[in-house]
Scaffold this motif. Structure first.
Motif, PDB file in Angstrom:
ATOM      1  N   GLN A  76       0.842  -1.190   0.000  1.00 48.48           N
ATOM      2  CA  GLN A  76       0.000   0.000   0.000  1.00 48.48           C
ATOM      3  C   GLN A  76       0.881   1.246   0.000  1.00 48.48           C
ATOM      4  O   GLN A  76       1.699   1.445   0.884  1.00 48.48           O
ATOM      5  N   VAL A  77       0.668   2.089  -0.992  1.00 46.95           N
ATOM      6  CA  VAL A  77       1.444   3.321  -1.103  1.00 46.95           C
ATOM      7  C   VAL A  77       1.064   4.276   0.025  1.00 46.95           C
ATOM      8  O   VAL A  77      -0.107   4.508   0.299  1.00 46.95           O
ATOM      9  N   GLN A  78       2.074   4.805   0.677  1.00 45.88           N
ATOM     10  CA  GLN A  78       1.823   5.771   1.736  1.00 45.88           C
ATOM     11  C   GLN A  78       2.849   6.887   1.668  1.00 45.88           C
ATOM     12  O   GLN A  78       4.046   6.629   1.526  1.00 45.88           O
ATOM     13  N   GLY A 132       5.666   1.559   0.566  1.00 45.05           N
ATOM     14  CA  GLY A 132       4.714   0.826  -0.251  1.00 45.05           C
ATOM     15  C   GLY A 132       5.003   0.840  -1.740  1.00 45.05           C
ATOM     16  O   GLY A 132       4.219   0.302  -2.524  1.00 45.05           O
ATOM     17  N   GLY A 146      -2.363  10.670  -5.491  1.00 46.95           N
ATOM     18  CA  GLY A 146      -1.870   9.809  -4.423  1.00 46.95           C
ATOM     19  C   GLY A 146      -1.131  10.533  -3.324  1.00 46.95           C
ATOM     20  O   GLY A 146      -0.372   9.922  -2.570  1.00 46.95           O
TER      21      GLY A 146
END
Length: 115
Positions: free
Chosen positions: A1-3, A26, A104
């Motif tokens: 998961q991109v954070q 992520g 994002g």
């Protein structure tokens, strides 16, 4: 998961300095160009700065050129924005992102420049 997690904002007087950080996780940080964007009260997102994956090429909006410096540490997966000679018009929420449009982006960090 991109954070993406921004930090380092605050209240500063005109002419002061702040250093923002963005901790990334992520995704493979070292192969991605990274961006800082900002949103002033009542305005849309504005691109501020870009840096290539190696950290060897940078670009800046005219409004911050000569005052802001973007850098990165690919070992720490962290992006930075050194902001000097701050002006009231720099007041905004600052975000790091993986593209110029701010897609994002994280939650952001508030920068307020006021006397």
């Amino acid at each position: 998961q991109v954070q993406l997690v921004e930090s380092g904002g605050g209240l500063v007087q005109p002419g002061g300095s702040l250093r923002l950080s963005c901790a990334a996780s992520g995704f493979t940080f070292r192969v991605n160009g990274m961006y800082w964007v900002r949103q002033a009260p009542g305005k849309g997102l504005e691109w501020v700065s870009s840096i290539n994956p190696a950290g060897t090429m940078t670009n800046y909006a005219e409004s911050v050129k000569g005052r802001f410096t973007v850098s990165r540490d690919n070992f720490k997966n962290t992006l930075y924005l050194q902001m000097n000679s701050l002006k009231s018009e720099d007041t905004a929420v600052y975000y790091c992102a993986r593209d110029r449009k701010g897609s994002g982006r994280g939650q952001g960090t508030q920068v307020t420049v006021s006397s």
